[in-house]
Design an enzyme around this catalytic site. Structure first.
Site, PDB file in Angstrom:
ATOM      1  N   HIS A  94       0.807  -1.090  -0.088  1.00  0.00           N
ATOM      2  CA  HIS A  94       0.207   0.052   0.234  1.00  0.00           C
ATOM      3  C   HIS A  94       0.830   1.398  -0.048  1.00  0.00           C
ATOM      4  O   HIS A  94       0.504   2.228  -0.782  1.00  0.00           O
ATOM      5  CB  HIS A  94      -0.836  -0.108   1.173  1.00  0.00           C
ATOM      6  N   GLU A  95       1.974   1.404   0.819  1.00  0.00           N
ATOM      7  CA  GLU A  95       2.630   2.616   0.858  1.00  0.00           C
ATOM      8  C   GLU A  95       3.358   2.518  -0.503  1.00  0.00           C
ATOM      9  O   GLU A  95       3.610   3.881  -0.601  1.00  0.00           O
ATOM     10  CB  GLU A  95       3.480   2.445   2.190  1.00  0.00           C
TER      11      GLU A  95
ATOM     12  N   HIS B 247       1.445   4.317  -3.034  1.00  0.00           N
ATOM     13  CA  HIS B 247       1.509   5.723  -3.057  1.00  0.00           C
ATOM     14  C   HIS B 247       2.616   6.409  -3.936  1.00  0.00           C
ATOM     15  O   HIS B 247       2.248   7.323  -4.446  1.00  0.00           O
ATOM     16  CB  HIS B 247       1.732   6.216  -1.600  1.00  0.00           C
TER      17      HIS B 247
ATOM     18  N   GLU C 112      -5.746   6.986  -0.836  1.00  0.00           N
ATOM     19  CA  GLU C 112      -5.684   5.763  -0.128  1.00  0.00           C
ATOM     20  C   GLU C 112      -6.563   4.445  -0.702  1.00  0.00           C
ATOM     21  O   GLU C 112      -5.937   3.515  -0.583  1.00  0.00           O
ATOM     22  CB  GLU C 112      -6.352   5.978   1.201  1.00  0.00           C
TER      23      GLU C 112
END
Length: 268
Positions: A129-130, A133, A191
C-alpha cells in the site's frame, strides 16, 4: 471592460497551466502533477534523513530481517524504473501502528505495526500500500492540488474587486469548501487507490492478498476514529475492506498460480 479582460486572461492562463500538468495514475485515473519528480525525491530523502536522526532503528535483528524480506519481495515486482533503484528500508523503534514510503525510494516501518500486522502477508499489504502511494505519485499530486487550490482562491480574491466583509466571508467559505470538497476526497482517493495497487503488488510478490482483509479487521479491533468518513482523510475500515474484497479476484488468481508453482514468499 479592462478588469473583465484581465480576469479572463488570468483564468485562461491558470486553466492552461492546469491542463498541461495532467497525468495518469497506474489505475488510469487522471491526476494533477505540477512539480518535477526529482524535487519530490529530494524532499523524500531529506525527510527520511531527519526521521532517522530523530527516531532510533529497531535493535531486533529478526524483526528487521523480516521487514527487509517483505520489502525486498515487493520491490522485486515493481516496474523497472522503480525496481532498479536503491531502496532503503528501516524498521523504526516506535510504538505507533504505521508505515510509510517516500519519494526518493525510502520505506519506513514502525515496530508498533508488527503487533497488528501479525504475519508476512499482512505486513506485505501495508508495505505494498505504501509503495503504491509512490508509484501513483500521490505526494506530488497532493502538493500540486494544494498549490492549485490556494493559487485559484488567491487569484479569485484579487480578481473580484476590493476587500469587503461580504467578499471575505465568501472566500473563507470557499476555503472550507475546497478543504472538504477537494483536498479531503483526494486524500481518500489516494488511500483507496494505494490499497488496490498494494493488493496487486503483494499478490505478484507471492503474498496472500486475502490477508489484507484480516489486517483491517485487526486494525478495527485496535481502535477506530470518531471522525465521520466524509470529514476524514482516510476511508473507514469497513469501506476499505469492501473495496479490497471487490478488487480481490485478480490478485487472488495471481497468488494461486504462484502457490501452485511453489513460488510464494517465505519471510517468516
Amino acid at each position: 471592460m479592462a478588469s473583465k479582460l484581465q480576469r479572463n486572461i488570468a483564468l485562461g492562463l491558470l486553466s492552461a497551466a492546469l491542463l498541461s500538468a495532467c497525468s495518469t495514475s497506474p489505475t488510469g485515473r487522471k491526476q494533477l502533477v505540477l512539480l518535477p519528480d526529482n524535487q519530490l525525491n529530494e524532499m523524500g530523502v531529506a525527510s527520511f534523513a531527519e526521521m532517522k536522526s530523530n527516531t532510533p532503528a529497531s535493535s531486533s535483528t529478526q524483526a528487521t530481517q523480516h521487514v527487509q524480506c517483505v520489502a525486498d519481495r515487493i520491490i522485486a515486482v515493481l516496474p523497472d524504473e522503480y525496481r532498479k533503484q536503491n531502496w532503503e528500508v528501516v524498521l523504526f523503534n516506535d510504538e505507533q501502528v504505521n508505515a510509510f514510503a517516500l519519494p526518493g525510494y525510502k520505506i519506513g516501518v514502525y515496530t508498533g505495526l508488527l503487533d497488528v500486522a501479525t504475519n508476512q502477508d499482512q505486513l506485505a499489504a501495508v508495505v505494498g500500500h505504501e509503495v503504491g502511494h509512490v508509484l501513483a505519485r500521490h505526494g506530488n499530486e497532493r502538493v500540486s492540488t494544494q498549490l492549485a487550490t490556494s493559487q485559484a482562491l488567491a487569484l479569485g480574491s484579487q480578481l473580484y474587486g476590493e476587500d469587503s466583509a461580504t467578499k471575505t466571508a465568501i472566500f473563507q467559505g470557499l476555503g472550507i469548501g475546497a478543504q472538504i470538497g477537494i483536498l479531503l476526497p483526494f486524500s481518500r482517493t489516494h488511500e483507496s487507490e494505494a490499497d488496490v495497487i498494494g493488493l496487486d503488488l503483494m499478490a505478484k510478490a507471492g503474498f496472500n492478498p486475502e490477508e489484507s482483509i484480516k489486517l483491517w479487521q485487526n486494525m478495527s479491533k485496535k481502535g477506530s476514529s470518531s471522525t465521520p468518513e466524509f470529514l476524514s482523510t482516510h476511508p473507514s475500515h469497513q469501506t476499505r475492506m469492501n473495496d479490497l474484497n471487490a478488487a480481490m479476484a485478480g490478485p487472488k488468481q495471481v497468488y494461486t498460480s504462484l502457490k501452485a508453482a511453489n513460488k510464494t514468499a517465505h519471510c517468516y
